[in-house]
Write a protein that holds these residues in place. Structure first.
Motif, PDB file in Angstrom:
ATOM      1  N   LEU A   1       0.747  -1.187  -0.141  1.00  0.00           N
ATOM      2  CA  LEU A   1      -0.060  -0.043  -0.379  1.00  0.00           C
ATOM      3  C   LEU A   1       0.866   1.287  -0.125  1.00  0.00           C
ATOM      4  CD1 LEU A   1      -1.910  -0.835   2.658  1.00  0.00           C
ATOM      5  CD2 LEU A   1      -2.504  -1.336   0.428  1.00  0.00           C
ATOM      6  N   PHE A   2       0.410   2.041  -0.288  1.00  0.00           N
ATOM      7  CA  PHE A   2       1.102   3.469  -0.420  1.00  0.00           C
ATOM      8  C   PHE A   2      -0.002   4.541  -0.308  1.00  0.00           C
ATOM      9  CE2 PHE A   2       2.752   0.565  -3.291  1.00  0.00           C
ATOM     10  CZ  PHE A   2       4.280   0.344  -2.964  1.00  0.00           C
ATOM     11  N   ASP A   3       1.072   6.268  -0.191  1.00  0.00           N
ATOM     12  CA  ASP A   3      -0.139   7.311   0.060  1.00  0.00           C
ATOM     13  C   ASP A   3      -0.159   7.872  -1.636  1.00  0.00           C
ATOM     14  OD1 ASP A   3       2.348   8.701  -0.613  1.00  0.00           O
ATOM     15  OD2 ASP A   3       2.670   9.182   1.346  1.00  0.00           O
TER      16      ASP A   3
ATOM     17  N   VAL B   1       2.120   6.568  -7.117  1.00  0.00           N
ATOM     18  CA  VAL B   1       2.422   7.220  -8.705  1.00  0.00           C
ATOM     19  C   VAL B   1       3.945   7.119  -9.122  1.00  0.00           C
ATOM     20  CG1 VAL B   1       3.590   9.885  -9.361  1.00  0.00           C
ATOM     21  CG2 VAL B   1       0.803   9.988  -8.834  1.00  0.00           C
ATOM     22  N   ASN B   2       4.931   7.642  -7.844  1.00  0.00           N
ATOM     23  CA  ASN B   2       6.282   7.408  -7.858  1.00  0.00           C
ATOM     24  C   ASN B   2       6.561   5.607  -7.883  1.00  0.00           C
ATOM     25  OD1 ASN B   2       7.174   9.771  -7.323  1.00  0.00           O
ATOM     26  ND2 ASN B   2       7.638   8.917  -5.503  1.00  0.00           N
ATOM     27  N   TYR B   3       5.625   4.677  -6.924  1.00  0.00           N
ATOM     28  CA  TYR B   3       5.805   2.759  -7.268  1.00  0.00           C
ATOM     29  C   TYR B   3       5.608   2.909  -9.502  1.00  0.00           C
ATOM     30  CZ  TYR B   3       4.268  -1.930  -7.679  1.00  0.00           C
ATOM     31  OH  TYR B   3       4.448  -3.781  -7.990  1.00  0.00           O
ATOM     32  N   CYS B   4       4.544   3.275  -9.936  1.00  0.00           N
ATOM     33  CA  CYS B   4       4.582   3.425 -10.433  1.00  0.00           C
ATOM     34  C   CYS B   4       5.176   3.527 -12.102  1.00  0.00           C
ATOM     35  CB  CYS B   4       2.672   3.761 -11.521  1.00  0.00           C
ATOM     36  SG  CYS B   4       1.024   2.626 -10.888  1.00  0.00           S
TER      37      CYS B   4
ATOM     38  N   LEU C   1     -10.330  -6.543  -5.038  1.00  0.00           N
ATOM     39  CA  LEU C   1      -9.282  -6.374  -4.394  1.00  0.00           C
ATOM     40  C   LEU C   1      -9.731  -5.396  -2.542  1.00  0.00           C
ATOM     41  CD1 LEU C   1      -7.521  -3.585  -6.418  1.00  0.00           C
ATOM     42  CD2 LEU C   1      -6.805  -6.153  -5.424  1.00  0.00           C
ATOM     43  N   PHE C   2      -9.368  -5.915  -1.003  1.00  0.00           N
ATOM     44  CA  PHE C   2      -9.872  -5.164  -0.391  1.00  0.00           C
ATOM     45  C   PHE C   2      -9.619  -3.799   0.130  1.00  0.00           C
ATOM     46  CE2 PHE C   2      -9.456 -10.145   0.427  1.00  0.00           C
ATOM     47  CZ  PHE C   2     -10.419 -10.376   0.676  1.00  0.00           C
ATOM     48  N   VAL C   3      -9.032  -3.012  -0.485  1.00  0.00           N
ATOM     49  CA  VAL C   3      -8.658  -1.668  -0.386  1.00  0.00           C
ATOM     50  C   VAL C   3      -8.462  -0.926  -1.670  1.00  0.00           C
ATOM     51  CG1 VAL C   3      -7.011  -0.399   0.284  1.00  0.00           C
ATOM     52  CG2 VAL C   3      -6.639  -2.559   1.385  1.00  0.00           C
ATOM     53  N   GLN C   4      -9.060   0.139  -1.490  1.00  0.00           N
ATOM     54  CA  GLN C   4      -9.102   0.947  -3.103  1.00  0.00           C
ATOM     55  C   GLN C   4      -8.311   1.299  -4.090  1.00  0.00           C
ATOM     56  OE1 GLN C   4     -13.725   2.241  -2.305  1.00  0.00           O
ATOM     57  NE2 GLN C   4     -12.625   3.265  -3.078  1.00  0.00           N
ATOM     58  N   PRO C   5      -8.047   1.433  -4.941  1.00  0.00           N
ATOM     59  CA  PRO C   5      -6.593   1.838  -5.622  1.00  0.00           C
ATOM     60  C   PRO C   5      -6.816   3.255  -6.045  1.00  0.00           C
ATOM     61  CG  PRO C   5      -8.102   0.799  -7.612  1.00  0.00           C
ATOM     62  CD  PRO C   5      -9.083   0.452  -5.515  1.00  0.00           C
ATOM     63  N   TRP C   6      -5.379   4.150  -6.242  1.00  0.00           N
ATOM     64  CA  TRP C   6      -5.451   4.751  -6.149  1.00  0.00           C
ATOM     65  C   TRP C   6      -5.985   5.254  -7.698  1.00  0.00           C
ATOM     66  CZ3 TRP C   6      -5.518   8.304  -2.909  1.00  0.00           C
ATOM     67  CH2 TRP C   6      -5.071   8.125  -1.462  1.00  0.00           C
TER      68      TRP C   6
ATOM     69  N   TYR D   1      -2.702  11.317   1.968  1.00  0.00           N
ATOM     70  CA  TYR D   1      -1.897  10.426   2.839  1.00  0.00           C
ATOM     71  C   TYR D   1      -2.300   9.031   3.182  1.00  0.00           C
ATOM     72  CZ  TYR D   1      -4.875  11.992   6.367  1.00  0.00           C
ATOM     73  OH  TYR D   1      -6.293  12.471   7.002  1.00  0.00           O
ATOM     74  N   GLN D   2      -3.470   9.116   2.497  1.00  0.00           N
ATOM     75  CA  GLN D   2      -4.131   7.428   3.240  1.00  0.00           C
ATOM     76  C   GLN D   2      -3.378   6.165   2.715  1.00  0.00           C
ATOM     77  OE1 GLN D   2      -8.665   8.299   4.000  1.00  0.00           O
ATOM     78  NE2 GLN D   2      -8.338   6.665   2.691  1.00  0.00           N
ATOM     79  N   GLN D   3      -3.483   4.664   3.098  1.00  0.00           N
ATOM     80  CA  GLN D   3      -2.641   4.009   2.428  1.00  0.00           C
ATOM     81  C   GLN D   3      -3.365   2.917   2.204  1.00  0.00           C
ATOM     82  OE1 GLN D   3       0.881   3.296   3.543  1.00  0.00           O
ATOM     83  NE2 GLN D   3       0.224   4.928   3.702  1.00  0.00           N
ATOM     84  N   GLN D   4      -2.856   3.240   0.153  1.00  0.00           N
ATOM     85  CA  GLN D   4      -4.022   2.278  -1.282  1.00  0.00           C
ATOM     86  C   GLN D   4      -3.447   1.574  -1.836  1.00  0.00           C
ATOM     87  OE1 GLN D   4      -6.765   4.259   0.501  1.00  0.00           O
ATOM     88  NE2 GLN D   4      -7.370   2.985  -1.168  1.00  0.00           N
TER      89      GLN D   4
END
Ligand SMILES: *[C@@H]1O[C@H](CO)[C@@H](O)[C@H](O)[C@H]1NC(C)=O
Ligand SMILES: *[C@@H]1O[C@H](CO)[C@@H](O)[C@H](O)[C@H]1NC(C)=O
Ligand SMILES: *[C@@H]1O[C@H](CO)[C@@H](O)[C@H](O)[C@H]1NC(C)=O
Ligand SMILES: *[C@@H]1O[C@H](CO)[C@@H](O)[C@H](O)[C@H]1NC(C)=O
Ligand SMILES: *[C@@H]1O[C@H](CO)[C@@H](O)[C@H](O)[C@H]1NC(C)=O
Ligand SMILES: *[C@@H]1O[C@H](CO)[C@@H](O)[C@H](O)[C@H]1NC(C)=O
Ligand SMILES: *[C@@H]1O[C@H](CO)[C@@H](O)[C@H](O)[C@H]1NC(C)=O
Ligand SMILES: *[C@@H]1O[C@H](CO)[C@@H](O)[C@H](O)[C@H]1NC(C)=O
Length: 328
Positions: A42-44, A49-52, A77-82, A137-140
């Motif tokens: 998960l990322f903020d 953006v950086n990960y991609c 997914l259990f957590v919504q994607p950015w 700032y949330q982790q998604q």
């Protein structure tokens, strides 16, 4: 249908979709012809953006018509994607960070809430899927995409075949126009590219080799003989042979065919009273059986012939004598 003629020996590249055209970790999604990847961590928002970018992709932005596909890809997914959309803090207007047009109609119902945040995630599970405002700032999950440059659909050789666009003809709307295209040499590269907004039927094309023989020119003598390629053995498939006869100005040409046998309709000999076959109609087109001898006297001092065979059934072909006839 599109017909493609490739001359001589043929190598033909077609383009279809394939998972292995996507980089490692990415999966090809035929509905949009794009490679997608969902991160394991998960990322903020900025981290996503950086990960991609570190995987050579970019965060997915919702383009018109993509919502159903994005729902399909992320609903497990259990957590919504950015999603690559955020709010301009000056104007309060939402925009896509990749510069594409932000579609306001893609919000989930009740969104965007002012208090929930200035970045966007995608809610895929709810009855009404769509974008949801989320604190940056949330982790998604990071939801990344790569548009594959070129999927190699394979090399074809031989003398005929067919190619088609990915999934053809699953999308049954739209129209096809029949077109013919001839390559200049023995190699033909076909590139099919789409963007990810509107899809349509695609294309289906057949191709075949045409053996173009160098033209045979007979203009220095007063008589001669001409025949189909290989005569009296069988001609080849996809033959195309041109012949030109010219005698001195004022004289005419006496043409006698003394043997003729081709596949009816599909393999034929055309006779022209000119060297210009583009702008004149043939005097006759002969195919199948002919009662021989068959004779014809040209009106002028030029005659040309065109012999064409298709991809099946090779016959003996034909033999012809010609002689100059001086006007009295
Ligand atoms: C989404 O998935 C459903 C069921 O698998 C499928 O019928 C539909 O074509 C998909 N739509 C898109 C746009 O991918
Ligand atoms: C927000 O909008 C203002 C006014 O249009 C513009 O000058 C600014 O560059 C925008 N900010 C971002 C981050 O796009
Ligand atoms: C043509 O295809 C055959 C079988 O796929 C292959 O063995 C051969 O090497 C190919 N020839 C050329 C010139 O690509
Ligand atoms: C294809 O179909 C669309 C709508 O059905 C039409 O507007 C368009 O003119 C057609 N194009 C061709 C090349 O026939
Ligand atoms: C015969 O054809 C050759 C090749 O097209 C040309 O160079 C030549 O001038 C022609 N001769 C006559 C007499 O037309
Ligand atoms: C044309 O050739 C045929 C066969 O050689 C011959 O019978 C005929 O008389 C010739 N016609 C003319 C006008 O020379
Ligand atoms: C055939 O005739 C047309 C019309 O006269 C002319 O425009 C064209 O250049 C000619 N083509 C050749 C190969 O001579
Ligand atoms: C053409 O000739 C061949 C062999 O003589 C014969 O078998 C065939 O039936 C003929 N075809 C037609 C359309 O007359």
């Amino acid at each position: 249908m599109i017909t493609i003629f490739a001359f001589l020996t043929t190598t033909l590249f077609a383009v279809v979709s394939a998972d292995n055209e996507c980089p490692y970790g990415y999966k090809f999604y035929p509905e949009t012809a794009i490679c997608y990847h969902v991160s394991e961590q998960l990322f903020d928002f900025d981290g996503a953006v950086n990960y991609c970018e570190n995987t050579d992709g970019k965060l997915v932005s919702l383009i018109q018509g993509e919502r159903q596909g994005v729902t399909n890809l992320t609903s497990h997914l259990f957590v919504q994607p950015w999603i690559a959309s955020r709010r301009n803090l000056t104007t309060r207007v939402w925009y896509n960070i990749d510069g594409s047009v932000f579609i306001t109609g893609q919000w989930a119902s009740g969104e965007p809430t002012i208090t929930n945040g200035n970045c966007a995630t995608f809610r895929g599970k709810a009855e009404t899927s769509g974008l949801q405002a989320t604190q940056c700032y949330q982790q998604q999950y990071a939801f990344c995409k790569i548009v594959p440059n070129l999927c190699n659909g394979g090399v074809q050789n031989g003398s005929f075949g067919s190619i088609q666009s990915p999934q053809y003809p699953d999308h049954l709307t739209g129209n096809l126009t029949e077109q013919e295209f001839s390559s200049k040499g023995s190699l033909l590269l076909v590139v099919f590219r789409t963007n990810y907004v509107i899809t349509d039927t695609g294309f289906y094309a057949t191709w075949n080799v045409q053996r173009i023989q160098p033209p045979i020119v007979a203009n220095e003598t007063t008589s001669g003989e001409l025949h189909s390629p290989n005569y009296p053995s069988n001609y080849n498939t996809f033959d195309k042979q041109l012949y030109y006869i010219q005698v001195k100005t004022g004289a005419r040409i006496n043409v006698t065919i003394d043997d003729f046998s081709t596949q009816p309709t599909f393999d034929f000999l055309e006779i022209y009273s000119s060297w210009n076959q583009t702008f004149t109609k043939p005097v006759t087109r002969i195919s199948g059986n002919l009662t021989t001898p068959w004779t014809w006297l040209s009106p002028g001092n030029e005659v040309s012939l065109k012999f064409v065979s298709d991809g099946s059934q090779e016959y003996r072909g034909w033999h012809m004598l010609w002689s100059m006839v001086e006007n009295e």
